[in-house]
Design a protein around this motif. Sequence first.
Motif: not given
Length: 259
Positions: A16, A20, A29, A31-33, A45-46
């Motif tokens: 991870k 995330s 998964h 990122p930056r959820f 997210g991102e």
Amino acid sequence: LLFVEHQICQTLQIKKIARSKYDKYTHRHIPRFDHYCIWLKSPIGEENYRFFVLFLIVHAMTCCYGFSIVSRLFWGMMLNSSLLTPTFMRQVIVLVYIMVTEHIILACVNVFMFIMSVLLLAFLGFHLYIISNNMTTNEYFKWRKVWKWYEWESKRQSQSLSSSSGKAILKSEVNVSSSSSVAIQHRSKIFGTVVADGTHDEEVAGSTTLNTRKDNTENTISNPGTIPKNIYNLGIVQNVYEVIFPRSRRKLESRIKTI
């Protein structure tokens, strides 16, 4: 925040990255959820958070605009019917009567626009707040658990210091380094996490769910230490810049330019 270094996802068996989180709806998964939006049927997210904020801004402005237009229509009806001369209560009664009897659909639309305007503005204000602190919705609720735990432990510590009964045992460490390590270990037991070294590349967002398990040393009170700082909070300008220009997009654009 509190993280676990080099954490492996138990579902996908992959390493991870920082901030995330596994999304159970898309089985990916993110990122930056931030959260999963049921209206868009997509995880936020991102990559798409900036578009989600723009989505909130546009819809909030649209609902506010619709409410103002319909309200002006009813105000015009009152002016044309010379309803502003009676007393205030009579004005309200006459206006409600006109809305219910002659323009029930328009009145329902106006009420709906008003409610949605309040909700969207409140939701937008919340996201602007977490953007200014460089947090996600997921991280915000984790931070709330941390703050509540620190407040509770600090209150217990202050009560034990002021109490003369001696029932609670306050563990004081002479060595500063040893006390900080004890506090970190105690926090790790509470949140199931350890503190990472502070780098963006090596930190991996871990679960900080607050466990309520009671151990044998229930009456023992430890110094909670200082509240951890959000290492991602780089200032309002930089925080907004990271939302508009995500790190992943910056890397991709730099690669395209080199090609």
